[in-house]
Structures are given as C-alpha cells and as structure tokens.
Scaffold this active site. Structure first.
Site, PDB file in Angstrom:
ATOM      1  N   LYS A 166       0.857  -1.183   0.000  1.00 25.88           N
ATOM      2  CA  LYS A 166       0.000   0.000   0.000  1.00 25.88           C
ATOM      3  C   LYS A 166       0.895   1.235   0.000  1.00 25.88           C
ATOM      4  O   LYS A 166       1.410   1.650   1.028  1.00 25.88           O
ATOM      5  CB  LYS A 166      -0.911   0.003   1.237  1.00 25.88           C
TER       6      LYS A 166
ATOM      7  N   GLU B 218       9.212   1.686  11.214  1.00 29.17           N
ATOM      8  CA  GLU B 218      10.225   2.731  10.991  1.00 29.17           C
ATOM      9  C   GLU B 218       9.470   4.039  11.046  1.00 29.17           C
ATOM     10  O   GLU B 218       8.765   4.410  10.114  1.00 29.17           O
ATOM     11  CB  GLU B 218      10.920   2.517   9.638  1.00 29.17           C
TER      12      GLU B 218
ATOM     13  N   CYS C 260      12.981  11.157   7.099  1.00 26.56           N
ATOM     14  CA  CYS C 260      12.801  10.858   8.522  1.00 26.56           C
ATOM     15  C   CYS C 260      14.062  11.104   9.333  1.00 26.56           C
ATOM     16  O   CYS C 260      13.998  11.390  10.527  1.00 26.56           O
ATOM     17  CB  CYS C 260      12.314   9.429   8.700  1.00 26.56           C
TER      18      CYS C 260
ATOM     19  N   GLU D  33       8.195  16.548  15.158  1.00 27.58           N
ATOM     20  CA  GLU D  33       8.666  16.308  13.793  1.00 27.58           C
ATOM     21  C   GLU D  33       7.878  17.172  12.814  1.00 27.58           C
ATOM     22  O   GLU D  33       6.662  17.023  12.678  1.00 27.58           O
ATOM     23  CB  GLU D  33       8.525  14.836  13.422  1.00 27.58           C
TER      24      GLU D  33
END
Length: 492
Positions: free
Chosen positions: A185, A260, A294, A395
């Site tokens: 996906k 992750e 990331c 973040e």
C-alpha cells in the site's frame, strides 16, 4: 507544466490496482488524480481502492503463499527474479526517476541517483536469498536437532510519500527474498513508482499473487490491511502517531510488525570540528529532499565558541538556495510533496515565531515564475532555539531547522537525547575519542560521524524509542521476514 529540455517526459498512463498478477479497476470503479507538486497539475488518474480490493489482494497473496511456488522455491530461484528486476530498473531508470520527480517534487538529480541505489538493494537481497540457512544444535539427549529459517507468510507493506521508490524497496526486497508474498500500500499522494515496480516484477517472471499493489486512501486501506486476519506481518514506515494505531490494530491478531517511524534527529557540531565541512553536512542534513526525510538533522546543536560562525555560514547558504523546478537537473531544492505537508510546514514556522525563536531566513512560500501552482517553500532556519520549544521537539518533516547552542559535551548529549525520538544523529568533531564516546552515548539507531545521511543496503537502519523497532537493510532485515523452526529427531 513547465518542461525542461534535459529531463525525460514520458507519458504516465492511468494507474490501476495490481492484484493476482492482473491490472484491475477498483471494486467500485473509483479513481482519483495524482497531483504534481511541481505546478499543481494532474499527472494521471489512479485507482481509488476500497477495503474490498484489500481483501482481494490479501486473498491472492494468501493463496500464492500457501499453494504457489514462490515460498517453496530455492533461494537461487528467487534471487534470479530479484536480479532480473534490478536489471529492468536500470533499463527504465529515466522513467522511474521522472515518476518520482513529478509525483513528490524530488529534484531529478537526486531521483536519478536513487534508481541505481535501489537496483543495488535488490541485488544485495538477491544474494542474501541464497544464504538463508539453519543450523544443527547439540543437545543433552540423543537426538539430531536442527533449525529452519522460513518465511512469515503474507506481508502488508505500507509506505509513505517522501521516498516512494527507496522505502518500498526496503520492504519488498527482503520480504520477497525470504519467500513471503506481499500486499503493498503506497502513499495515496505518490503511487507512480510503486505501480512501475509492480510492472517490472511481472515482466521479470514473479508468479501471480506474490506482489500486489493497492492504491487509494491511506487511513482506510491501511486499517483494512492491518486488521485483515490473513495478513501475518505489517511493515510500516511513517509517523509515530499512525504507527501506534497500526500496532494497536495488528495486536488483535498478533501480527508481527516492523515500525520505521518519526525522527527529530540531532546534528552536533563541536568547536573543534572542520567547520566548512560541518556546515555543508548540516545544510544537506536538513534540506536534502526538502527536509522530507525521517532522518533529517532538524536539530542543529552548535557549541557556543563557534555558534555565530556556523549559523552565519549556514544562513547565507540557505538564503541563497531558492526552490525551483525539480525537472531541471540543476535544481537542488524542489516543492513539498503535497498540500497538507505544505500547510503543516507553514503552520510550524508560525509556531516557531510565536515561541520566540529567531527566524534567520526563510519561513515563507516561494513562487517560481511559471510554477505558481506548485508547493514551494524557502529553506528556513530558526536560531537561539530552546530545546523545550515545539519546533525542537515535534517532527515537522520539512525544510525547517532549529539551531540550539550548547556548552559542554555533557550538555550536547543531554540535548540530543532530550526528545521522544531516536532514529538518527550526527557528530562533527576532529577528536576521534570524543566522536566515538558521543556516538555511544546517543540514543539513536544510526549515528554519522563527520558526515550525514549515508545509506547502504548492507547496513541496518532503524530507530530507538518512539522512532520504531526492527531493522531494514543489512542481513538484520531478514530476521523480520523469517521465523525459526526447530526440528528434533530421536536417535536413542
């Protein structure tokens, strides 16, 4: 869309679902356009999958695993397919790079560099496919005892928008090398490279049902995939908040999970560092891929004796870097990947100002001539940031850097470890003892010394704390896609 003569411009066909070796429309016939952040134009209509399509894909993957040839093939046979895919990726490198660029705004120069890296990763895991082995174990009883490494089964791979090609590879390559079947996906915002890779796997001879690709709404389809009882494992890359939800859903059926997740990585510059090199690493540490990575070094920790010098050089370079058309091979800094991300970055720059941080450069949208519909945002640097500020703790996932001064090595370590995240970190110093001492003290899955954002398929990657668990790349990745069986034979 503005075109650049040096860049390829292939026609991107409408995207359909790839289920059981066939291209299909969504169950209800729905489509949605994928919109290019380059200029806001629609690239192609893409099938808008439904939970019914997820079920069909999972059933195909289950059937392929339980009765198909892939899970029973020897490692050398699986390696042959992975090696063929690597060759096809290199053959179609220009088209793949173009898809990455128009889909998420990655500058074409970087997209072109990522394609051979991905081919290398498939070749690396092709090699590991031939090395999956068990062991004989001595026991206290008269038995012949050995272990087997077996695939886990059906893997649901959920990938984000920022590195569509690379992050799909971190999951597909080890999962398939180990003999699993996969339902992939990709992000609704960036599906184009995932569909191309499925096409190449089919051309390489992958049996039907082994790889399936479902495009469409992330929350709805991700939930359906995570909850499906016939899925054995979920491998997810994305935000920590979404990761927590997937873990909760997967726990109901005790699925294996690899996560992750997010990061707020510290990049530490000591006064004895090679400053020009450190500034360059800091610049690309945060502004590579427009900060949509990331591991972005979004917290720059600078020792006070060199704080003004480092910040001055960094601000000068950031201010001179204007976003531009990512199809231009000279462009270093393209548009943000989609509208929601653009609005998020805009909001965090407002938050930074409100918190009292000093905005040193950027902090605003940019409109290149002829690309006024694109999602361009200037590289942004905040100085004199307090570690408790939201821009230093949360973040942002964009081109926003928080610069934090520190005094001692102990201060740097405390600041670096002072968030919920632990994905990556950087240390810049000419003192080799300090470099390794600090690297050991940092709570992060990856630490770069006098460099930043280097990756290799042979080196494991993953996070500590809220940045997730499990490892991608390296032989460690196969641990997440295999399970161990012990076999005992009585010899008495």
């Amino acid at each position: 869309m503005t075109t650049i003569s040096q860049a390829p411009a292939p026609v991107v066909a409408p995207g359909r679902l790839f289920i059981d070796g066939e291209w299909r429309d969504a169950a209800d016939g729905g489509t949605r356009p994928t919109v290019s952040p380059v200029d806001g134009s629609e690239t192609a209509p893409i099938a808008h999958g439904t939970p019914a399509d997820v079920d069909a894909a999972v059933r195909a993957a289950r059937q392929a695993f339980d009765s198909g040839p892939w899970s029973r093939m020897g490692g050398h046979e699986r390696a042959r397919v992975l090696l063929a895919v690597a060759d096809l990726i290199e053959r179609d490198a220009e088209e793949i790079a173009y898809r990455e660029t128009v889909d998420m705004g990655k500058p074409i120069m970087f997209a072109r560099q990522e394609v051979p890296f991905v081919a290398m990763a498939y070749r690396y895991f092709a090699g590991l496919a031939t090395q999956l082995s068990g062991a004989t174990r001595p026991t206290a009883t008269p038995t012949f005892t050995y272990t087997l490494r077996e695939p886990v089964g059906v893997v649901g791979a959920i990938t984000p928008f920022n590195f569509p090609l690379v992050l799909a590879t971190t999951k597909l390559a080890p999962a398939l090398a180990a003999g699993n079947t996969v339902v992939h996906k990709p992000s609704e915002a960036t599906p184009l490279s995932a569909l191309k890779i499925a096409e190449l796997f089919a051309e390489a001879g992958l049996p039907a049902g082994v790889l399936n690709v479902i495009t469409g709404p992330g929350a709805e389809l991700g939930q359906a995939l995570s909850a499906h009882p016939a899925v054995d494992k979920i491998s997810f890359t994305g935000s920590t908040a979404v990761g927590r939800e997937i873990i909760r859903t997967a726990a109901e059926s005790l699925k294996k999970v690899t996560m992750e997740l997010g990061g707020k990585s510290p990049n530490i510059v000591f006064a004895d560092a090679y400053l020009d090199q450190a500034v360059q690493q800091a610049f690309f540490g945060i502004f590579y891929n427009k900060g949509e990575i990331c591991t972005a070094g979004s917290r720059l920790l600078v020792q006070r004796p060199v704080y003004e010098e480092v910040v001055g050089k960094l601000v000068e370079q950031a201010a001179a870097t204007l976003p531009g058309n990512p199809l231009d091979p000279q462009t270093l800094f393209g548009p943000l990947a989609h509208r929601a991300q653009f609005e998020k970055v805009t909001e965090y720059t407002r938050i930074g100002r409100a918190e009292g941080a000093a905005l040193l450069t950027g902090g605003e949208a940019y409109r290149p001539e002829g690309l006024e519909g694109g999602l361009y945002f200037r590289p942004t640097v905040f100085g004199d940031v307090d570690s408790a500020m939201r821009i230093a703790q949360e973040e942002i996932f964009g081109p926003v850097l928080s610069v934090i001064p520190f005094d001692t090595e102990e201060d740097a370590i405390a600041l670096a470890n002072g968030t919920q995240y632990g994905l990556a970190a950087g240390v810049h110093t000419s003192d080799v003892k300090r470099a390794h001492r600090v690297a050991r003290a940092l709570k992060a899955g990856t630490c770069w010394i006098n460099t930043y954002n280097l990756f290799d398929p042979a080196v494991p990657f993953g996070g500590y704390k809220a940045s997730g668990f499990g490892r991608e790349f390296g032989p460690e990745a196969l641990e997440s896609y295999t399970q161990t069986k012990s076999v005992w034979t009585d010899l008495s």
